[in-house]
Write a protein that holds these residues in place. Structure first.
Motif: not given
Ligand SMILES: C[S@@+](CC[C@H](N)C(=O)[O-])C[C@H]1O[C@@H](n2cnc3c(N)ncnc32)[C@H](O)[C@@H]1O
Length: 314
Positions: A106, A53, A112
């Motif tokens: 996240q 990420d 996201r």
């Protein structure tokens, strides 16, 4: 909504890794850096970290500034580890840790698209590239969607959900998490006190979009070859599909090899196990940890120790 990640089973992970001065560790799931920083504080050791990420990488760069000689962050997936090791001349590690799944950073960012609790784009890509969850539900065939939901969510109503998705998308494609979650709620209903009816479908899409199960297998294969003898492999899993892969891996490498040997003529026969299982039942969070951090509730830590240098390492 939180803007941090509370590390799960932190003290258990530190004990399991057996952290020592001058040793080198790989934190293969950097996330918010909770594990990496705790390892760095435990001894005068080196830590390499990985994450797929880009936002985790940005956090890792800040930790590099804090520990310029002892910490480095790398961007990539578990399946890139062999390549990263070759390119960067990594030596074998004294310990490798995987804290699988997604971080609170996240899940808690609506943009996201991981959570049905927030309105956000139906995305779910940890690395922010590749196929999104919206592309899967809007373009895949009904049978493929049903199989994904069944296999990766273990959702018994997968066929009904897939059928409803395909009928609804004819009118209007799915764009948001809330859009998909409310369709599933309409189809399955919602029982008071039970988990949200979209939970398993969201888990399935996330696992598929990020190829998570194959990634877990790649990571474990890397650890098998890149741990020094006596090095520790620590894993933290969050659902039964992940945990099953780890258990199968551990069982195969902690038992003596039975049956036909696959050695070539002239090679020394060995039926020694590669790892010793230090906690065969795994370690679960305490009631206190679950109360303080409900996200830890389904976690399980496993730790194995690399036993000896096998012929593949010669
Ligand atoms: C549960 S979080 C780790 C949290 C971390 N232990 C901490 O204390 O902050 C998992 C992290 O692993 C990353 N990740 C998951 N699968 C990955 C993969 N296949 N390759 C690289 N990183 C991965 C995710 O992007 C996420 O940042």
């Amino acid at each position: 909504m939180s803007n941090s990640h509370i590390p799960v089973l932190l003290s258990e992970m530190l004990n399991a890794l057996n952290i020592r001065d001058q040793a080198t560790y790989l934190d293969a799931t950097f996330g918010g850096g909770g594990y990496s920083e705790a390892i760095l504080k435990s001894a005068d050791c080196q830590v390499f970290a990985l994450d797929r990420d880009p936002e985790a990488i940005a956090r890792g760069k800040l930790l590099e500034q804090k520990y310029p000689h002892r910490f480095r962050i790398f961007e990539g997936c578990f399946s890139d580890l062999f390549q990263l090791a070759a390119t960067n001349f990594w030596e074998k590690f004294d310990g490798i840790v995987f804290d699988f799944g997604v971080s609170s950073f996240q899940i808690d960012q609506p943009e996201r698209g991981f959570s049905f609790r927030f309105e956000g784009p139906l995305d779910m890509r940890m690395s922010s590239s590749g196929l999104s969850a919206a592309e899967v539900v809007n373009t895949f065939e009904e049978e493929d969607i049903a199989n994904i939901i069944y296999r990766y969510g273990e959702e018994r109503k997968s066929r009904r959900i897939a059928n409803a998705i395909v009928r609804r998308r004819l009118e209007k494609p799915f764009t948001t998490t809330a859009d998909l979650a409310s369709l599933i709620e309409k189809i399955l209903g919602r029982k008071f006190g039970a988990q949200h009816p979209a939970t398993l479908t969201f888990q399935a899409l996330r696992i598929f979009v990020n190829n998570e199960l194959i990634e877990v297998e790649s990571g474990l294969s890397f650890a098998e070859l890149y741990l020094k003898p006596k090095g520790r492999l620590v894993t933290v899993t969050f659902h039964s599909l992940e945990d099953r892969i780890v258990k199968t891996f551990v069982r195969a490498r902690t038992s003596r090899v039975k049956g036909q040997s696959r050695l070539l003529p002239g090679e020394m026969a060995t039926n020694q196990p590669l790892f010793k299982d230090l906690f065969p039942k795994g370690i679960a969070p305490s009631d206190g940890e679950i109360e303080a951090n409900p996200r830890s509730r389904s976690s399980r830590l496993r730790v194995v120790e690399r036993l000896y240098v096998s012929e593949v390492e010669s």
